[in-house]
Design an enzyme around this catalytic site. Structure first.
Site, PDB file in Angstrom:
ATOM      1  CG  HIS A  25      -6.516   3.339   5.062  1.00 18.09           C
ATOM      2  ND1 HIS A  25      -6.654   2.734   3.825  1.00 18.09           N
ATOM      3  CD2 HIS A  25      -5.739   4.416   4.851  1.00 18.09           C
ATOM      4  CE1 HIS A  25      -5.994   3.421   2.915  1.00 18.09           C
ATOM      5  NE2 HIS A  25      -5.429   4.448   3.509  1.00 18.09           N
ATOM      6  CG  HIS A  52      -2.013  10.736  -3.114  1.00 17.03           C
ATOM      7  ND1 HIS A  52      -3.151  11.381  -2.687  1.00 17.03           N
ATOM      8  CD2 HIS A  52      -1.554  10.061  -2.027  1.00 17.03           C
ATOM      9  CE1 HIS A  52      -3.364  11.106  -1.404  1.00 17.03           C
ATOM     10  NE2 HIS A  52      -2.413  10.300  -0.979  1.00 17.03           N
ATOM     11  CD  GLU A  53       1.574   7.900  -1.485  1.00 15.46           C
ATOM     12  OE1 GLU A  53       2.086   8.429  -0.478  1.00 15.46           O
ATOM     13  OE2 GLU A  53       0.454   7.354  -1.459  1.00 15.46           O
ATOM     14  CD  GLU A  98      -3.732  11.311   2.814  1.00 17.09           C
ATOM     15  OE1 GLU A  98      -3.491  10.993   1.635  1.00 17.09           O
ATOM     16  OE2 GLU A  98      -3.071  10.893   3.782  1.00 17.09           O
ATOM     17  CG  HIS A 128      -1.953   1.100   1.087  1.00 22.39           C
ATOM     18  ND1 HIS A 128      -3.154   0.929   0.425  1.00 22.39           N
ATOM     19  CD2 HIS A 128      -1.918   2.395   1.466  1.00 22.39           C
ATOM     20  CE1 HIS A 128      -3.815   2.077   0.432  1.00 22.39           C
ATOM     21  NE2 HIS A 128      -3.082   2.978   1.057  1.00 22.39           N
ATOM     22  CB  ALA A 129       1.036   4.089  -2.356  1.00 23.75           C
ATOM     23  CG  HIS A 187       1.473  12.362   1.417  1.00 20.77           C
ATOM     24  ND1 HIS A 187       0.545  13.020   2.186  1.00 20.77           N
ATOM     25  CD2 HIS A 187       0.826  11.264   0.933  1.00 20.77           C
ATOM     26  CE1 HIS A 187      -0.612  12.346   2.160  1.00 20.77           C
ATOM     27  NE2 HIS A 187      -0.463  11.290   1.399  1.00 20.77           N
ATOM     28  CE1 TYR A 200      -5.664   8.870   2.124  1.00 21.08           C
ATOM     29  CE2 TYR A 200      -6.847   7.660   3.820  1.00 21.08           C
ATOM     30  CZ  TYR A 200      -5.668   7.968   3.169  1.00 21.08           C
ATOM     31  OH  TYR A 200      -4.500   7.388   3.573  1.00 21.08           O
TER      32      TYR A 200
HETATM   33  O1  X8Z Z   1      -4.214   5.343   1.080  1.00 18.77           O
HETATM   34  C1  X8Z Z   1      -4.191   6.153   0.169  1.00 18.77           C
HETATM   35  C2  X8Z Z   1      -2.857   6.658  -0.375  1.00 18.77           C
HETATM   36  C3  X8Z Z   1      -1.804   6.697   0.664  1.00 18.77           C
HETATM   37  S1  X8Z Z   1      -2.029   7.973   1.796  1.00 18.77           S
HETATM   38  C4  X8Z Z   1      -2.388   5.754  -1.478  1.00 18.77           C
HETATM   39  N1  X8Z Z   1      -5.350   6.555  -0.415  1.00 18.77           N
HETATM   40  C5  X8Z Z   1      -6.631   6.063   0.026  1.00 18.77           C
HETATM   41  C6  X8Z Z   1      -6.821   4.593  -0.314  1.00 18.77           C
HETATM   42  O2  X8Z Z   1      -6.034   4.059  -1.095  1.00 18.77           O
HETATM   43  O3  X8Z Z   1      -7.749   3.983   0.193  1.00 18.77           O
HETATM   44  C7  X8Z Z   1      -5.463   7.537  -1.481  1.00 18.77           C
HETATM   45  C8  X8Z Z   1      -6.921   7.575  -1.830  1.00 18.77           C
HETATM   46  C9  X8Z Z   1      -7.646   6.894  -0.704  1.00 18.77           C
HETATM   47 ZN    ZN Z   2      -1.926   9.874   0.983  1.00 17.95          ZN
END
Ligand code: X8Z
Ligand code: ZN
Length: 608
Positions: A507, A378-379, A406, A348-349, A382, A517
């Protein structure tokens, strides 16, 4: 350290919640001893200690996330535990200054110290250890998760995510959807215990439960914050309802209305995403005017055989075009861009701001797709935030609130217009006509608008779990009740109490709050509108790109530099002229698509 944690959910030492709260902690002050240092001395010491702790914590968290083994679990849990112990002592000391008249920066620093973790632990050492171990274990279980048809036939999570996007066979999709969720039932009991222990930890800091503590990090009371998220949701809900209606009708044509009934929820596994959270990979099924405009970045990435590094360089170039610095050499040396062959990692990024923001990294398992390219942008948002606020004292190193952090990269993504994509060679010619606009808007809405209910409901579920309104026996039922109510989505197969579907979303086991988000989806359009005004853009908002615009870049950077040194309302006002988060920008942006959707939906009975 907080920078790390902020984004990084998985990470531990975090000053995860951005802002101060006037509520909550105040009641538990009574028995605090008189302080032996001035408030200013206390804050200075905490800042020094934070620097030291984050060195160790950051290193342990990085190694754990990029090398999942029994040994890194021990190292990472111990670092979490050390931070948790230090933090709960710091909070008790901080309480001694409650009620004292302090200058605003010192008061804010002290309030932020109290919120400096997303995972408060009980004071009892055995329970503290138990909780930090559970948290490490849950993230590891997610990271190493795979679907095994047999002992030697396993598909890892990232690969399954890709299949959910590309496969169009109903039953095959269902197999992957159910298969991935097999990782979660073993997490259920651990999650239940995590809820108990983290709530106890939140209690020692003066909060009713962990959800209340998370909501306290927004420069308003937890109740006001909840009302604020509801207000924003009501603003955007009409957009979502139109999109849902149209997508359901189109999917009914693809899969048959027996599988996609036109008066009920959409089956959760056919929306082109493992969690049905973003639907842009369905674009080929939903393109309003087929063949009108080439928006197929995927095929360019493949034809030109972009490497992960080249994809990251493309994102960096955008930030540099705004007048921001190049990323440090160490970013390129230390980041994880690709999935290693020889070990388990958390794919997960995430973006990391180690060494007080001097050592920036991303950790991804990059695939050659447009989706992933946007995640890279997106990254880096950050990383640029972390780099911009690195000269703030550690307690102010963080986003104005979690949603700001975010929203930075996502704001930049809005400038990836067809004009920009053509200019950097990611698509051919960018067509400029009404039909091309609708096509492009559909592609964007399938991400942005589809995401809104999902962004809201994850924490709705957790807030209810932490508050004890949802008990363990109902974890899964409450989850699907909310997915139905907000999202209009339902599982195609029976999900019982033994399932634990929330655990199959990063998450939740990762202990990363999610409302950030939802807020980011709204703020990104608000920021974009302001940056476009600064850039002197004329015309529709959706046609604006601030690529190469140094004035917009300078204003953007000024916001980033402030970190969380002031209430977010002030930071927001400096860029946008208002102290309120507001969905009117996203509504304006999608006005052309909404007109199209309303026309398409005429005669259909929408809703579920
Ligand atoms: O978790 C993230 C990023 C890392 S902060 C990749 N996002 C959420 C997800 O993947 O569920 C970005 C959009 C929503
Ligand atoms: Zn993020």
């Amino acid at each position: 350290m907080k920078n790390t944690a902020k984004l990084l959910a998985a990470s531990l030492l975090a000053f995860v919640l951005a802002a101060c709260s006037q509520e909550g902690a105040d009641d538990s002050v009574a028995e605090t001893a008189a302080p032996t240092e001035t408030a200013e001395e206390f804050v200075a010491r905490v800042n020094e200690e934070l620097k030291e702790l984050s060195r160790e914590g950051g290193a342990a968290a990085w190694v754990r996330a990029t090398y999942i083994t029994e040994d890194t679990a021990i190292l990472s849990s111990l670092a979490r535990e050390r931070y948790a112990k230090w933090h709960s002592e710091a909070v008790k000391q901080a309480m001694a200054y409650d009620g004292m008249e302090l200058d605003p920066a010192t008061r804010r620093a002290i309030d932020l110290i109290k919120l400096g973790t997303s995972l408060p632990t009980p004071d009892d050492p055995a329970k503290r250890r138990e909780l930090t171990e559970i948290a490490t274990e849950l993230t590891g279980m997610y990271g190493a998760g795979k679907y095994c048809r047999s002992e030697n036939d396993c598909i890892p999570g990232t690969e399954l995510e890709g299949l959910m996007q590309s496969v169009r066979d109903y039953d095959e999709l269902l197999e992957y959807w159910e298969g991935w969720r097999e990782i979660a039932p073993p997490m259920r009991d651990k999650y239940e215990r995590y809820v108990e222990l983290a709530n106890e930890g939140a209690g020692t800091l003066g909060y009713g439960n962990l959800g209340e503590m998370w909501r306290a990090g927004f420069d308003m009371s937890p109740d006001e914050f909840r009302a604020e998220t509801n207000r924003l949701w009501e603003q955007v809900k009409p957009l979502y309802d139109e999109l849902h209606c149209h997508v359901r009708a189109q999917l009914g044509e693809v899969y048959g209305t027996d599988k996609v009934p036109q008066d009920g929820p959409i089956p959760a596994h056919i929306l082109g995403n493992m969690w049905a959270q973003e639907w842009a990979s369905l674009y080929d099924l939903l393109e309003p005017y087929p063949g009108v405009s080439d928006l197929d970045v995927d095929s360019t990435l493949k034809t030109k055989n972009y490497s992960p590094q080249e994809m990251v360089r493309s994102a960096e170039n955008f930030y540099v075009s705004l007048g921001m610095p190049r990323l440090p050499e160490t970013f390129w040396e230390r980041s994880q861009f690709s999935k290693p062959e020889d070990r388990e990692v958390v794919c997960h990024a995430s973006a990391w701001g180690l060494d007080g923001g001097n050592d920036l990294r991303i950790k991804m398992c990059i695939k050659q797709t447009y989706d992933e390219l946007r995640v890279i942008y997106h990254e880096l948002g950050h990383n640029y935030y972390q780099g911009a606020y690195k000269d703030q004292p550690p307690v102010f190193q963080g986003g104005a609130h979690g949603g700001f952090h975010e929203a930075i990269g996502d704001t930049v993504v809005l400038s990836m217009t067809p004009g920009y994509l053509a200019e950097v060679g990611l698509i051919g010619e960018a067509e400029q006509n009404e039909q091309a606009v609708i096509n492009r808007q559909m592609q964007m809405a399938l991400d942005s608008i589809a995401f809104l209910p999902f962004g809201k409901l994850i924490d709705e579920w957790r807030w209810a779990v932490f508050a004890g309104e949802v008990t363990p026996a109902d974890y899964n039922k409450a989850w699907w009740d909310m997915r139905l109510a907000y999202h209009g989505i339902a599982p195609a197969v029976e999900r019982g109490t033994d399932h634990f579907d929330p655990g199959a979303k990063y998450h939740v086991p990762g202990n990363v709050s999610y409302t950030r988000y939802f807020l980011a989806r709204i703020l990104q359009y608000q920021f974009h509108r302001s940056l476009c005004e600064i850039a002197g853009h004329e015309g529709d908002l959706h046609s604006c790109s601030v690529f190469n615009n140094k004035e917009a870049g300078a204003k953007f950077w000024a916001m980033l530099e402030a970190g969380q040194s002031e209430p977010w309302q002030q930071t927001l006002e400096k860029l946008t002229g208002t102290q309120e988060m507001d969905a009117s920008a996203i509504i304006d942006y999608f006005a052309p698509l909404m007109a199209y959707l309303k026309e398409q939906n005429q005669g259909r009975s929408c809703g579920w």
